[in-house]
Design a protein around this motif. Structure first.
Motif, PDB file in Angstrom:
ATOM      1  N   PRO A  75       0.833  -1.219   0.000  1.00 40.79           N
ATOM      2  CA  PRO A  75       0.000   0.000   0.000  1.00 40.79           C
ATOM      3  C   PRO A  75       0.860   1.259   0.000  1.00 40.79           C
ATOM      4  CG  PRO A  75       0.025  -0.995   2.183  1.00 40.79           C
ATOM      5  CD  PRO A  75       0.731  -1.961   1.277  1.00 40.79           C
ATOM      6  N   VAL A  76       0.261   2.342  -0.431  1.00 43.41           N
ATOM      7  CA  VAL A  76       0.910   3.648  -0.390  1.00 43.41           C
ATOM      8  C   VAL A  76       0.572   4.291   0.953  1.00 43.41           C
ATOM      9  CG1 VAL A  76       1.010   5.950  -1.432  1.00 43.41           C
ATOM     10  CG2 VAL A  76       0.789   3.906  -2.885  1.00 43.41           C
ATOM     11  N   VAL A  77       1.604   4.703   1.667  1.00 48.09           N
ATOM     12  CA  VAL A  77       1.402   5.277   2.992  1.00 48.09           C
ATOM     13  C   VAL A  77       1.112   6.773   2.862  1.00 48.09           C
ATOM     14  CG1 VAL A  77       2.425   5.700   5.268  1.00 48.09           C
ATOM     15  CG2 VAL A  77       2.902   3.557   4.032  1.00 48.09           C
ATOM     16  N   LEU A  78      -0.068   7.168   3.313  1.00 53.47           N
ATOM     17  CA  LEU A  78      -0.452   8.586   3.296  1.00 53.47           C
ATOM     18  C   LEU A  78      -0.429   9.110   4.720  1.00 53.47           C
ATOM     19  CD1 LEU A  78      -3.513   8.494   0.828  1.00 53.47           C
ATOM     20  CD2 LEU A  78      -1.130   9.097   0.313  1.00 53.47           C
ATOM     21  N   ASP A  79       0.535   9.972   5.001  1.00 53.01           N
ATOM     22  CA  ASP A  79       0.622  10.581   6.328  1.00 53.01           C
ATOM     23  C   ASP A  79      -0.610  11.444   6.592  1.00 53.01           C
ATOM     24  OD1 ASP A  79       3.096   9.421   6.731  1.00 53.01           O
ATOM     25  OD2 ASP A  79       4.189  11.152   5.918  1.00 53.01           O
ATOM     26  N   PRO A  80      -0.841  11.840   7.828  1.00 55.81           N
ATOM     27  CA  PRO A  80      -1.983  12.695   8.133  1.00 55.81           C
ATOM     28  C   PRO A  80      -2.031  13.922   7.226  1.00 55.81           C
ATOM     29  CG  PRO A  80      -0.985  11.929  10.162  1.00 55.81           C
ATOM     30  CD  PRO A  80      -0.089  11.466   9.044  1.00 55.81           C
ATOM     31  N   TYR A  81      -3.170  14.148   6.632  1.00 57.69           N
ATOM     32  CA  TYR A  81      -3.438  15.325   5.800  1.00 57.69           C
ATOM     33  C   TYR A  81      -2.457  15.475   4.630  1.00 57.69           C
ATOM     34  CZ  TYR A  81      -6.369  16.418   9.818  1.00 57.69           C
ATOM     35  OH  TYR A  81      -7.305  16.351  10.827  1.00 57.69           O
ATOM     36  N   ARG A  82      -1.950  14.361   4.134  1.00 59.55           N
ATOM     37  CA  ARG A  82      -1.005  14.437   3.027  1.00 59.55           C
ATOM     38  C   ARG A  82      -1.730  14.689   1.706  1.00 59.55           C
ATOM     39  NH1 ARG A  82       3.956  10.385   1.171  1.00 59.55           N
ATOM     40  NH2 ARG A  82       4.822  11.829  -0.354  1.00 59.55           N
ATOM     41  N   ALA A  83      -1.080  15.442   0.827  1.00 57.39           N
ATOM     42  CA  ALA A  83      -1.590  15.704  -0.512  1.00 57.39           C
ATOM     43  C   ALA A  83      -0.566  15.243  -1.535  1.00 57.39           C
ATOM     44  CB  ALA A  83      -1.863  17.193  -0.706  1.00 57.39           C
ATOM     45  N   LEU A  84      -1.038  14.587  -2.598  1.00 56.14           N
ATOM     46  CA  LEU A  84      -0.193  14.170  -3.712  1.00 56.14           C
ATOM     47  C   LEU A  84      -0.790  14.723  -5.007  1.00 56.14           C
ATOM     48  CD1 LEU A  84       0.176  10.324  -2.947  1.00 56.14           C
ATOM     49  CD2 LEU A  84       1.743  12.142  -2.256  1.00 56.14           C
TER      50      LEU A  84
END
Length: 644
Positions: free
Chosen positions: A629-638
Motif C-alpha cells: 500500500p501507499v502510505v499517506l501521512d496525516p493530511y497528506r496531498a499528492l
C-alpha cells in the motif's frame, strides 16, 4: 431588429467617420460585428421594444471608451484576444486583500507589490475601495461613488498608477463592482429622494406596503440579525424602497435600461483606469420577479451577457467574475448554458468546493465531497473556477439535502453539525469560529473565522500542544493543496500565507463591532513576514514555506490548465479524496487524506488511473505501484502524473 445586423440604426460608414485612424475603425467594427449580435439578442430579451432607443446611447458610450483607452491597454486588448485562455493558465495565482489592511493606502500597496510578485501572485483582488458611504457601509459594498476612491486610500490617479505597475509585472488588478445596489448617499438615490422621476425609476419605490408585502411572501432574509426584511420606509422619498442587504443599500431597478447604460459607462471608465477583472457582486439578485426569491432569474444572465459584450467591444482585455453563491444547478448558468454557453461570466466562485473542504475536514469523510462535485454540470471549456479556502465573507453551509441523502446523511443535521463544529461547540472540535447571523426560524448558523483558527491553530497554540499545532499546519496546507491543484484560479486570502489567527479586537472599531466577519479580516502582519523568512520552523513559517512549494509546483504543471475539469473518482477509503484530470499530456490524479490518521492506501486504486509509475509534483518524489500500500501521512496531498 435582426441580430445579424448589429446597430443597423447607424450605418458602418457613419461609424467610420467617428475615427481618425482606419486601423482603429477596422478594429472597432470587427468587434462590433463579432459581439453586436450577442448584445442585441440579450438586450431584446430583457428590454424588448426599448432596445432600439438604447442602442445608440450604448454605442456612444462604447465609442468614447474606445477612443480614450490608453495605448498600453489597447495593446493588452490585442494580446488577450490572441490568448483568450489567459485566465486559465496554471501560472494564475490570486491574492485577495483589503488595501488599507494590507498596506494602508494604494501607494502603500504599490510599495508592497514586490512581495506579491515574489510570492507568485498574478491576480490581485483589492476588496471594495471605491468611495462608500461614511460610517457603516457593509465592508465597502455600499458604494456612494463608482468614480472615486476612498479618501483615506488615495485617488483615482493612485489607482491607475498601481494598475500600471501591476500590469508591468504581469499581475492583473481585480476590483469589486456592486451591481445590485448603491448607498443611499449615491447621487442617483439623492436625486430620487429629491423627487426627480428619472432617478426614482432607478430604484424600486412603493407608495404603500401592498407591493412589498406581496414580494416578502417568497423572499428570504439575508441579514436577519441587523437588517430584517427586504424593504425600508424612506420619509424623504415618501416610499418603501427595496433594501435586500441593509437599510442604507438601495436595490437598483435593472428593468430600467438607463441603469444598464450607466453600468456600461462605469465598467469601461474603470477598465480604462487599468482594472482587468470585475468581481460582479451580488449578481444573483439583479432581477425582481413576484412569486420568486428574486434570485437567479433568466434576465440576470442576459444582462451579464450584454455587459460582457460591451466590454468585449471596447476593452476585450477585461474579464468578469460572478459572485454568485448559489446552488450548483444555478451556478453553471453564470458561466453560460445553452445559447449563453461561455458568454456570460469568464469566471465564477466555486463556493461548493470551499464548503466541502471544511465539511470533509470536520467529518474526516470525503463521500459527501465526491457527491457534491458529481452534481456539477461540466462548465464551458473557455471559463474557469475561482477556488478558495477562505474569503472575506462568512461560511454558509450550502450542503444540498439531495447530495447528503445520497450518502446517507441528513442535510439539516449535517449543517447543524458543521455549525457546532466550527463554532467550537462540538465535543473534540479543533476549530475556533464565531456564529454569524443565527436564524432561529431556519436554524441557519453561518460561521466567521480565519482559516488558521478554523483549522485548529488558534486552539493548539493556546493549549501549547505541539502535536495539535503540527496537525493544524498540515490541515492548512492540505486545504490549499486542493484549491491549487483543482484547476482554475486559486484565490489566497491575505494573511493565510502567514497563518494569521482570528483578530478578536475587531469589536474595538465601532463600525465593525456589529459584524463579526471582521474577526477574519486582520491587518497584514509585516513583522511576521520578516519572521517567517528568518525562522521557517515556526508554524507560520511552515505554512508559508509549504504554500510557496505548492505554488511553484503548480506553476510548472501544464495539467492544471483550467479548460480541463477535475472530477471525483471512487476512493476505497472514505478519508481520501481522489480528483482526476484528463489532460492531453496524460492523467493527473490529486490524492488528499482528510484525516489525522496515517492511511494505508491500496496501490491498485492509483495504478488503475496512472499505470505502474507516477511522479508526485508536491514532494518531487517517484512512485512505483506494486502490491504494497501507499502510505499517506496525516493530511497528506499528492499531485500524481504518469511517469514518462
Amino acid at each position: 431588429m435582426a441580430p445579424s445586423d448589429p446597430f443597423r440604426l447607424l450605418a458602418p460608414e457613419s461609424l467610420r467617420r467617428a475615427f481618425d485612424d482606419d486601423r482603429d475603425a477596422e478594429t472597432f467594427l470587427l468587434r462590433l460585428e463579432r459581439y453586436g449580435p450577442e448584445l442585441i439578442e440579450s438586450l431584446a430579451a430583457v428590454y424588448g421594444d426599448q432596445t432600439a432607443a438604447l442602442l445608440p446611447e450604448l454605442l456612444e458610450v462604447l465609442l468614447h471608451a474606445f477612443h480614450t483607452r490608453p495605448a498600453d491597454l489597447k495593446r493588452l486588448d490585442e494580446a488577450r484576444l490572441l490568448r483568450p485562455d489567459w485566465l486559465q493558465q496554471p501560472g494564475m495565482i490570486g491574492y485577495v486583500a483589503y488595501a488599507d489592511r494590507f498596506a494602508g493606502t494604494l501607494r502603500g500597496v504599490q510599495a508592497r507589490v514586490p512581495y506579491l510578485e515574489e510570492l507568485g501572485v498574478t491576480y490581485l483582488h483589492l476588496m471594495p475601495l471605491l468611495r462608500p458611504r461614511p460610517g457603516e457601509n457593509d465592508g465597502g459594498y455600499a458604494v456612494a461613488d463608482y468614480r472615486a476612491v476612498r479618501g483615506d486610500l488615495g485617488s483615482m490617479d493612485d489607482l491607475s498608477a498601481l494598475a500600471a505597475d501591476l500590469r508591468g509585472r504581469g499581475i492583473s488588478l481585480v476590483l469589486d463592482l456592486v451591481l445590485n445596489h448603491v448607498a443611499q448617499e449615491h447621487e442617483w438615490a439623492v436625486k430620487a429622494r429629491a423627487g426627480d422621476p428619472a432617478y426614482r425609476d432607478y430604484f424600486h419605490l412603493f407608495p404603500d406596503r401592498a407591493g412589498p408585502d406581496a414580494y416578502e411572501r417568497t423572499l428570504p432574509e439575508i441579514f436577519p440579525d441587523f437588517a430584517p426584511g427586504n424593504f425600508t420606509w424612506n420619509e424623504d422619498a415618501q416610499g418603501w424602497v427595496w433594501t435586500t442587504f441593509n437599510t442604507y443599500q438601495w436595490d437598483l431597478n435593472w428593468a430600467n435600461p438607463a441603469v444598464l447604460r450607466e453600468f456600461v459607462d462605469i465598467i469601461l471608465h474603470l477598465a480604462n483606469r487599468g482594472v482587468e477583472v470585475f468581481r460582479l457582486d451580488a449578481i444573483a439578485f439583479l432581477w425582481k420577479r413576484p412569486g420568486t426569491d428574486c434570485q437567479n432569474q433568466p434576465e440576470v444572465h442576459h444582462l451579464t451577457r450584454a455587459l460582457r459584450a460591451c466590454a468585449r467591444i471596447a476593452a476585450p482585455a477585461v474579464a468578469f467574475k460572478a459572485e454568485a453563491i448559489v446552488a450548483p444547478g444555478q451556478l453553471i448558468h453564470y458561466l453560460g448554458t445553452g445559447g449563453h454557453h461561455g458568454r456570460v461570466s469568464d469566471m465564477a466562485y466555486h463556493n461548493s468546493l470551499m464548503v466541502q473542504l471544511w465539511s470533509s475536514l470536520a467529518s474526516r469523510d470525503v463521500r459527501l465531497f465526491e457527491e457534491a462535485l458529481r452534481a456539477f454540470a461540466p462548465k464551458p471549456l473557455s471559463t474557469t473556477w475561482g477556488m478558495y479556502v477562505r474569503c472575506h465573507d462568512d461560511i454558509g453551509w450550502a450542503i444540498s439535502d439531495d447530495d447528503a441523502a445520497r450518502v446517507g446523511l441528513s442535510g439539516p443535521a449535517h449543517r447543524h453539525f458543521l455549525s457546532d463544529f466550527y463554532s467550537g461547540e462540538y465535543p473534540g472540535s479543533f476549530a475556533r469560529g464565531l456564529v454569524f447571523q443565527h436564524n432561529p426560524q431556519t436554524g441557519d448558523r453561518r460561521i466567521s473565522g480565519s482559516a488558521a483558527s478554523l483549522a485548529g491553530l488558534e486552539a493548539a497554540l493556546a493549549a501549547g500542544d505541539p502535536r495539535q499545532v503540527d496537525l493544524a499546519v498540515r490541515r492548512l496546507l492540505l486545504l490549499h493543496a486542493v484549491i491549487l491543484g483543482f484547476g482554475g484560479v486559486p484565490l489566497l486570502y491575505m494573511g493565510d500565507e502567514l497563518a494569521l489567527l482570528n483578530d478578536h479586537t475587531f469589536a474595538d472599531t465601532p463600525e465593525h463591532a456589529p459584524d463579526n466577519r471582521w474577526v477574519h479580516r486582520p491587518p497584514m502582519d509585516w513583522a511576521r513576514v520578516q519572521a517567517v523568512a528568518a525562522d521557517p520552523g515556526t508554524p507560520e513559517g511552515r505554512v508559508n514555506a509549504g504554500l510557496r512549494r505548492l505554488i511553484a509546483a503548480r506553476q510548472g504543471l501544464a495539467h492544471l490548465h483550467a479548460s480541463v475539469e477535475s472530477r471525483p473518482v471512487g476512493s476505497p477509503d472514505p478519508c481520501v479524496l481522489l480528483l482526476r484530470r484528463d489532460h492531453p499530456l496524460g492523467v493527473m490524479l490529486g490524492v488528499y487524506n482528510f484525516s489525522e490518521h496515517t492511511v494505508q492506501f491500496p496501490a491498485w486504486a492509483l495504478r488503475e488511473h496512472l499505470g505502474e509509475h507516477a511522479l508526485d509534483h508536491v514532494a518531487g518524489s517517484a512512485f512505483t505501484f506494486g502490491h504494497a500500500p501507499v502510505v499517506l501521512d496525516p493530511y497528506r496531498a499528492l499531485w500524481l502524473t504518469q511517469a514518462p
